[in-house]
Design an enzyme around this catalytic site. Sequence first.
Site, PDB file in Angstrom:
ATOM      1  N   HIS A 136      11.294  -0.092  -5.620  1.00 46.00           N
ATOM      2  CA  HIS A 136      11.059  -0.710  -6.929  1.00 46.00           C
ATOM      3  C   HIS A 136      11.518   0.226  -8.053  1.00 46.00           C
ATOM      4  CE1 HIS A 136       7.504  -2.925  -4.841  1.00 46.00           C
ATOM      5  NE2 HIS A 136       8.460  -3.807  -5.016  1.00 46.00           N
ATOM      6  N   LYS A 147      -2.086 -14.178  -2.715  1.00 47.18           N
ATOM      7  CA  LYS A 147      -1.623 -13.161  -1.754  1.00 47.18           C
ATOM      8  C   LYS A 147      -2.702 -12.120  -1.448  1.00 47.18           C
ATOM      9  CE  LYS A 147       3.441 -12.616  -1.765  1.00 47.18           C
ATOM     10  NZ  LYS A 147       4.504 -11.643  -2.084  1.00 47.18           N
ATOM     11  N   ARG A 156      17.329  -6.973  -0.721  1.00 48.07           N
ATOM     12  CA  ARG A 156      17.406  -5.955   0.331  1.00 48.07           C
ATOM     13  C   ARG A 156      18.310  -6.373   1.465  1.00 48.07           C
ATOM     14  NH1 ARG A 156      11.076  -5.547   0.342  1.00 48.07           N
ATOM     15  NH2 ARG A 156      11.555  -7.660  -0.281  1.00 48.07           N
ATOM     16  N   SER A 178       6.586  -3.059   0.112  1.00 49.44           N
ATOM     17  CA  SER A 178       5.178  -2.732  -0.120  1.00 49.44           C
ATOM     18  C   SER A 178       4.356  -3.024   1.128  1.00 49.44           C
ATOM     19  CB  SER A 178       4.629  -3.560  -1.289  1.00 49.44           C
ATOM     20  OG  SER A 178       5.286  -3.226  -2.482  1.00 49.44           O
TER      21      SER A 178
HETATM   22  P1  ADP Z   1       7.284 -10.236  -4.594  1.00 46.69           P
HETATM   23  O1  ADP Z   1       5.933 -10.508  -3.996  1.00 46.69           O
HETATM   24  O2  ADP Z   1       7.571 -10.989  -5.835  1.00 46.69           O
HETATM   25  O3  ADP Z   1       8.447 -10.280  -3.628  1.00 46.69           O
HETATM   26  P2  ADP Z   1       7.492  -7.372  -4.502  1.00 46.69           P
HETATM   27  O4  ADP Z   1       6.614  -6.421  -5.238  1.00 46.69           O
HETATM   28  O5  ADP Z   1       7.415  -7.360  -3.017  1.00 46.69           O
HETATM   29  O6  ADP Z   1       7.124  -8.766  -5.127  1.00 46.69           O
HETATM   30  O7  ADP Z   1       8.996  -7.182  -4.925  1.00 46.69           O
HETATM   31  C1  ADP Z   1       9.419  -7.306  -6.257  1.00 46.69           C
HETATM   32  C2  ADP Z   1      10.934  -7.280  -6.311  1.00 46.69           C
HETATM   33  O8  ADP Z   1      11.408  -6.013  -5.887  1.00 46.69           O
HETATM   34  C3  ADP Z   1      11.643  -8.294  -5.421  1.00 46.69           C
HETATM   35  O9  ADP Z   1      12.796  -8.743  -6.087  1.00 46.69           O
HETATM   36  C4  ADP Z   1      12.033  -7.490  -4.205  1.00 46.69           C
HETATM   37  O10 ADP Z   1      13.183  -8.041  -3.568  1.00 46.69           O
HETATM   38  C5  ADP Z   1      12.354  -6.164  -4.850  1.00 46.69           C
HETATM   39  N1  ADP Z   1      12.215  -5.053  -3.913  1.00 46.69           N
HETATM   40  C6  ADP Z   1      11.169  -4.774  -3.116  1.00 46.69           C
HETATM   41  N2  ADP Z   1      11.403  -3.684  -2.356  1.00 46.69           N
HETATM   42  C7  ADP Z   1      12.659  -3.269  -2.675  1.00 46.69           C
HETATM   43  C8  ADP Z   1      13.515  -2.230  -2.214  1.00 46.69           C
HETATM   44  N3  ADP Z   1      13.128  -1.396  -1.241  1.00 46.69           N
HETATM   45  N4  ADP Z   1      14.732  -2.093  -2.767  1.00 46.69           N
HETATM   46  C9  ADP Z   1      15.116  -2.981  -3.728  1.00 46.69           C
HETATM   47  N5  ADP Z   1      14.382  -4.002  -4.183  1.00 46.69           N
HETATM   48  C10 ADP Z   1      13.171  -4.145  -3.678  1.00 46.69           C
END
Ligand code: ADP
Length: 167
Positions: A17, A41, A94, A132
């Site tokens: 992130h 969630k 990703r 996450s």
């Molecule tokens: P959500 O529940 O909306 O998917 P996340 O917190 O899991 O929320 O992810 C938020 C954003 O960050 C999403 O667009 C996800 O694809 C991106 N993201 C999560 N992990 C990574 C990573 N390792 N590298 C790049 N982008 C990421």
Amino acid sequence: MKIGIYPGSFDPVTLGHLDIIIRASRLVDKLIIGVLQNRSKKPVFSTEERVELIERVIASTPELGDNIEVISFDGLLVDFAKKIGATIIVRGLRAITDFEYELQIAQTNHKLYPKVDTVFFTTSVEYSYLSSSTVREVAGFGGDISQFIPESIVHSVYDKFRSIRSD
Ligand code: ADP
């Protein structure tokens, strides 16, 4: 002024992130990190905790400018985008598995609010495996998460999982 919003659950914020935050903040005049309250969630970290962790990470990342703000929101993303005047939605991709879902959401958001466009950042290779949920799983078993999340929040994240395990 170009305002972008980077929405997500950030439960908790990871180095993946942070990489997107750094890159996206160079593209827009102001970047709002939108922390989704996301009751369905059932996040491990409360909304306030997730906001606070991101704020701490931002404060301890010197290469970031002062054009970033963290705000929590509930409800439709496009309504939040309208409210804050954002015309760019930032998301990270990703793997191909992210694509289908993200495409559908981006197209829906554009239909709902034609002034908004989604910009995708392809993940940096060193973080492409990272999510996450992986962090939560490893931390839940007391494993080493120090290479997955920013250093400034490692102790707080460990403490949270320790308190959950001892409940
Ligand atoms: P959500 O529940 O909306 O998917 P996340 O917190 O899991 O929320 O992810 C938020 C954003 O960050 C999403 O667009 C996800 O694809 C991106 N993201 C999560 N992990 C990574 C990573 N390792 N590298 C790049 N982008 C990421």
